[in-house]
Design a protein around this motif. Structure first.
Motif, short mmCIF file in Angstrom:
data_model
loop_
_atom_site.label_atom_id
_atom_site.label_comp_id
_atom_site.label_asym_id
_atom_site.label_seq_id
_atom_site.Cartn_x
_atom_site.Cartn_y
_atom_site.Cartn_z
N PHE B 328 0.86 -1.18 0.00
CA PHE B 328 0.00 0.00 0.00
C PHE B 328 0.90 1.23 0.00
O PHE B 328 1.68 1.43 0.92
N TYR B 329 0.81 2.01 -1.08
CA TYR B 329 1.58 3.24 -1.17
C TYR B 329 0.59 4.38 -1.34
O TYR B 329 -0.22 4.36 -2.26
N SER B 330 0.66 5.36 -0.48
CA SER B 330 -0.38 6.39 -0.52
C SER B 330 0.17 7.79 -0.32
O SER B 330 1.02 8.03 0.55
N VAL B 331 -0.32 8.70 -1.16
CA VAL B 331 -0.11 10.13 -0.91
C VAL B 331 -1.48 10.75 -0.78
O VAL B 331 -2.32 10.62 -1.67
N ALA B 332 -1.77 11.39 0.33
CA ALA B 332 -3.05 12.08 0.50
C ALA B 332 -2.77 13.55 0.78
O ALA B 332 -2.00 13.87 1.68
N VAL B 333 -3.35 14.42 -0.04
CA VAL B 333 -3.17 15.85 0.16
C VAL B 333 -4.52 16.45 0.50
O VAL B 333 -5.50 16.25 -0.24
N THR B 334 -4.63 17.16 1.59
CA THR B 334 -5.87 17.85 1.92
C THR B 334 -5.59 19.33 2.10
O THR B 334 -4.53 19.71 2.57
N ASN B 335 -6.58 20.14 1.70
CA ASN B 335 -6.42 21.58 1.76
C ASN B 335 -7.81 22.15 2.09
O ASN B 335 -8.79 21.41 2.12
N GLY B 336 -7.92 23.45 2.28
CA GLY B 336 -9.22 24.05 2.56
C GLY B 336 -9.86 23.41 3.78
O GLY B 336 -9.25 23.33 4.84
N ARG B 337 -11.11 22.91 3.60
CA ARG B 337 -11.80 22.24 4.71
C ARG B 337 -11.89 20.74 4.51
O ARG B 337 -12.76 20.07 5.06
N GLN B 339 -11.50 16.77 4.62
CA GLN B 339 -11.23 15.82 5.68
C GLN B 339 -10.95 14.46 5.04
O GLN B 339 -11.68 14.04 4.16
N ALA B 340 -9.93 13.82 5.51
CA ALA B 340 -9.62 12.49 4.98
C ALA B 340 -9.30 11.55 6.12
O ALA B 340 -8.54 11.89 7.03
N ASP B 341 -9.95 10.41 6.11
CA ASP B 341 -9.60 9.34 7.03
C ASP B 341 -9.27 8.17 6.12
O ASP B 341 -10.14 7.58 5.50
N THR B 342 -7.99 7.89 5.98
CA THR B 342 -7.61 6.88 4.99
C THR B 342 -6.42 6.08 5.51
O THR B 342 -5.71 6.51 6.41
N GLY B 365 -4.05 24.36 4.78
CA GLY B 365 -5.28 25.10 5.04
C GLY B 365 -5.87 24.74 6.40
O GLY B 365 -5.16 24.66 7.39
N ARG B 366 -7.21 24.47 6.42
CA ARG B 366 -7.85 24.08 7.67
C ARG B 366 -8.29 22.62 7.56
O ARG B 366 -9.27 22.21 8.15
N SER B 367 -7.56 21.86 6.81
CA SER B 367 -7.95 20.47 6.57
C SER B 367 -7.48 19.58 7.71
O SER B 367 -6.66 19.97 8.53
N ASP B 368 -8.02 18.39 7.70
CA ASP B 368 -7.75 17.46 8.76
C ASP B 368 -7.60 16.08 8.15
O ASP B 368 -8.42 15.68 7.34
N GLN B 369 -6.56 15.38 8.50
CA GLN B 369 -6.48 14.03 7.96
C GLN B 369 -5.94 13.02 8.94
O GLN B 369 -5.22 13.36 9.87
N ALA B 370 -6.37 11.79 8.73
CA ALA B 370 -5.95 10.73 9.62
C ALA B 370 -5.46 9.55 8.81
O ALA B 370 -6.02 9.23 7.77
N TYR B 371 -4.38 8.94 9.27
CA TYR B 371 -3.98 7.65 8.74
C TYR B 371 -4.52 6.60 9.70
O TYR B 371 -4.33 6.71 10.92
N ARG B 372 -5.22 5.61 9.17
CA ARG B 372 -5.76 4.54 10.01
C ARG B 372 -5.33 3.22 9.38
O ARG B 372 -5.71 2.93 8.24
N GLY B 373 -4.52 2.48 10.06
CA GLY B 373 -4.01 1.25 9.47
C GLY B 373 -4.09 0.09 10.43
O GLY B 373 -3.86 0.23 11.63
N LEU B 374 -4.47 -1.06 9.88
CA LEU B 374 -4.50 -2.27 10.69
C LEU B 374 -3.54 -3.29 10.09
O LEU B 374 -3.60 -3.58 8.90
N VAL B 375 -2.66 -3.82 10.92
CA VAL B 375 -1.84 -4.96 10.51
C VAL B 375 -2.25 -6.11 11.42
O VAL B 375 -2.10 -6.04 12.64
#
Lengths: 250, 480
Positions: B328-337, B339-342, B365-375
């Motif tokens: 799993f290779y991931s780039v997540a970009v959040t900006n403005g408002r 929200q990402a939970d990935t 910006g005012r964005s919010d993001q979370a990495y959620r991973g289960l192994v």
């Protein structure tokens, strides 16, 4: 080339530079010495344009232009290059990529074409071997995992490639063993030329045995309190800073 | 540099907000068994498919929307959504590009995917989903020669019912989760790929999804099956026009890799993220799961996520086969408002299974993001290995990044490593670059692209360039 006139600078509310005067002409090598906290690094940071330094009064001119009104990159493009005491790591960005971007920014600013890849590689390889660095340096991320000595050599490599008019070296000798110091000093000495000036900030006299300055200044409490030639550095080495303080207070 | 300037630097307008004016054949908003029957009928589906959908719908009715994610959004009114929208000329579907509605082609042009050129240049077969119906498929013949089936899922249900029946829902069951159940009930289109035993798919397969009609949810269903020793690389690209109201998107992607098969699934997602105040934008609730069913099989997810107002997405791997590999290779970009939970789930079931997780989050910006991973390492997964690295980069001081790594290790021969960093985009790094004459904007791009390098190098070549460009556009803005 560089004229600093009665410069007062405040950092987070406290005054660090308190009326500094300094003139650097083309072809000259200046060493700025002084005890910790005297404001040595502040001067080079203000000249380069770093954030967080408030100039409350005074002037800084570069080739007659008001530096304080210029953006950081404009100053660099005008020919001022700062060699960092602690060069920052930039993960994932190859050294060669940064070098090329910087060189091309200069060329574009001068209205020239971007440098062709073969010409660039030739230029870089020459300077690389001069600095006794191997080709793998180019492919590594900027300063990432570099030893202290490697970081400093990398700073000089950038100077050799970018050929600034004014090279400012902030504590370029810190963290260097004697062999690395010699390589760095050779690099700096090769930069010496009639139309280029070098301003070194240093704690220790030992660097000045390898890079012999034309002018030595002692910075104490935000002001240059004494200037002289290389003999002044020797005297400071022998006697410390106390006597300069006493002399200037008298 | 002041943090306010940093934020200006990353604020930008969405450049792909345009609406194509094509008469849509849209059902009125609302969801009940009749809506599902309408969709199934519209697509000419067999009876078993309708039953399967209804079963999913009945399960969905019993479920509640998940609340564990680090996301904040008003409740979704599922009765206010229209579940079917197709370009009008579906009955006489075009047989070649010449027959395609020129306006539609124009849309693709604006998206930067001139089908014929792109396909020819890049050797990519594009199965384009315009709203809900697959409009055109190129390179079908070349694929057919190799024995590869690449078509819309609707077509597959009609033409290859045995294959679909065998695999559909075998990785993500109808009742897997709230959004997967909804998708199973109402999915309208998507892609189907079958690569037969021993075949290496002769080209990259690509689908561009695009949400067009107002108020329509888009529910794609994608199923990719790689038979023994087969290989395929698949790219999904997504954009949606700019609208004031939020649009719902709930896709399901299922991947099946049999013995020694290799599936690489890459996503570049730049759906409309909403405006600066969080108005509009896509709600993206996606279930993506790969099943490494055979020994030594491999599934690799690569995603570049720059869009959507809400992202809820965890591409996962079930590592059943002995010595199978999940990535799993991931780039997540959040900006403005935004929200990402990935994140991802790596479920180690078979012996000697290995997984790698590299996640790069960039919040501005005012964005919010979370990495959620289960192994998760099961008792039979002897000598399983996982390496996880998740790094977050913050731009400005009004955004947030969170990391929720979960580990459930069921045997003591497993090796699980986790590394995590959170850093602010270094003002020192910026100063260093600028002091070498590089402009602020170029410096930000350079630093961010450097930060993402480990992921970009996993993308197929032509898409890596696109991803880098997309990132630069995302972070481009009002410098000075």
């Amino acid at each position: 080339m560089l004229e600093v006139k009665d410069l007062h600078v405040t950092v987070e509310g406290s005054e660090i530079l308190k009326g500094l005067n300094l003139t650097v002409n083309p072809g000259e090598v200046h060493a700025l010495m002084g005890p910790n906290g005297a404001g040595k690094s502040t001067l080079s940071a203000v000249v380069a344009g770093k954030d967080g330094y408030e100039v409350t009064s005074g002037e800084v001119l570069f080739e007659g232009k008001n530096l304080l009104e210029m953006e950081i990159e404009e100053r660099a493009l005008a020919g001022i290059l700062l060699g960092f005491q602690y060069p920052v790591e930039i993960p994932g960005v190859k050294n060669i990529y940064l070098l090329k971007a910087a060189l091309n920014a200069q060329r574009v600013a001068r209205g020239e074409e971007e440098i062709p890849a073969p010409e660039f590689m030739k230029l870089v390889r020459e300077q690389l071997s001069f600095m006794k660095m191997d080709g793998s340096f180019l492919q590594r991320a900027v300063n990432e995992g570099f030893s202290g000595g490697e970081k400093k050599r990398n700073e000089i490599l950038q100077m050799l490639v970018l050929q600034p008019k004014l090279a400012m070296l902030d504590e370029i000798d810190s963290g260097l063993d004697i062999d690395a110091m010699k390589v760095v000093a050779e690099g700096v000495n090769s930069l010496r030329s009639a139309d280029r000036a070098i301003l070194m900030v240093t704690h220790y006299q030992r660097l000045l045995e390898h890079i012999v300055p034309d002018h030595v200044h002692v910075l104490v409490d935000g002001r240059i309190v004494k200037s002289g030639d290389k003999d002044l550095a020797n005297e400071l080495e022998a006697r410390g800073y106390e006597w300069v303080l006493e002399e200037s207070a008298a | 540099m002041a943090s306010q300037e940093m934020e200006e630097l990353v604020s930008r307008e969405y450049t792909q907000g345009f609406v194509t004016d094509i008469e849509s054949d849209t059902v009125p908003p609302g969801l009940d068994e009749n809506t599902i029957a309408f969709i199934s009928n519209k697509k000419g589906e067999p009876e078993w498919m309708l039953e399967w959908r209804l079963e999913a719908y009945r399960q969905w009715l019993q479920m509640t929307t998940p609340s564990w994610a680090h996301l904040d959004y008003p409740p979704i009114d599922y009765q206010a959504i229209s579940y079917y929208s197709a370009p009008k000329k579906q009955e006489d579907k075009p047989q070649s590009l010449d027959e395609v509605d020129p306006k539609l082609l124009e849309t693709y042009e604006k998206l930067g995917i001139p089908l014929h050129e792109r396909a020819a240049l890049a050797g990519v077969a594009v199965d384009a989903v315009f709203d809900s119906v697959s409009v055109t498929t190129t390179f079908k013949e070349k694929l057919a020669e190799a024995g590869v089936i690449f078509c819309s899922i609707s077509e597959a249900i009609r033409e290859y019912p045995e294959l679909v029946r065998q695999y559909l829902g075998s990785v993500v069951p109808q009742g897997d989760n709230y959004f997967a159940a909804l998708n199973s009930a109402v999915f309208t289109d998507g892609s189907f790929v079958y690569v037969p035993e021993g075949v290496e798919c002769p080209m990259e397969l690509s689908t561009y999804f695009r949400i067009n009609a107002a108020n329509t949810g888009q529910f794609e269903r994608t199923l990719i099956v790689c038979d023994k020793r087969a290989q395929v690389s698949y790219l999904e690209g997504c954009t949606a026009p700019q609208r004031d109201e939020n649009q719902l998107h709930a896709a399901v992607v299922e991947l099946v890799a049999l013995e020694d098969a290799n599936i690489k699934y890459s996503t570049v997602q730049n759906w409309y993220p909403g405006d600066e105040d969080g108005k509009g934008g896509i709600y993206n609730f996606v279930t993506k799961r790969g099943d490494c069913r055979g020994d030594r099989s491999k599934i690799s997810w690569t995603q570049v996520e720059t869009g959507s107002a809400i992202t809820w997405k965890y591409p996962s791997c079930m590592l059943r086969g002995k010595d199978s590999v999940g990535e799993f290779y991931s780039v997540a970009v959040t900006n403005g408002r935004q929200q990402a939970d990935t994140g991802t789930k790596m479920i180690h079931i078979g012996e000697g299974t290995r997984s790698t997780i590299i996640s790069k989050g960039i919040a501005a910006g005012r964005s919010d993001q979370a990495y959620r991973g289960l192994v998760k390492v099961g008792p039979r997964a002897k000598n399983a290995r996982n390496f996880t690295q998740c790094d977050s980069l913050l731009i400005g001081d009004r955004c947030g990044a969170h990391t929720f790594p979960y580990q459930e290790i069921g045997n003591n021969s497993a090796t699980v490593e986790h590394e995590a960093t959170t850093s602010k985009i270094g003002e020192d790094q910026l100063f260093y670059c600028q002091a070498r004459g590089i402009s602020e904007e170029d410096a930000v791009n350079m630093i961010v692209n450097g930060f993402c390098k480990d992921v970009f190098q996993e993308l197929p070549m032509e898409f890596a360039v696109e991803a880098e460009a997309l990132l630069n556009v995302t972070l481009e803005g009002a410098v000075g």
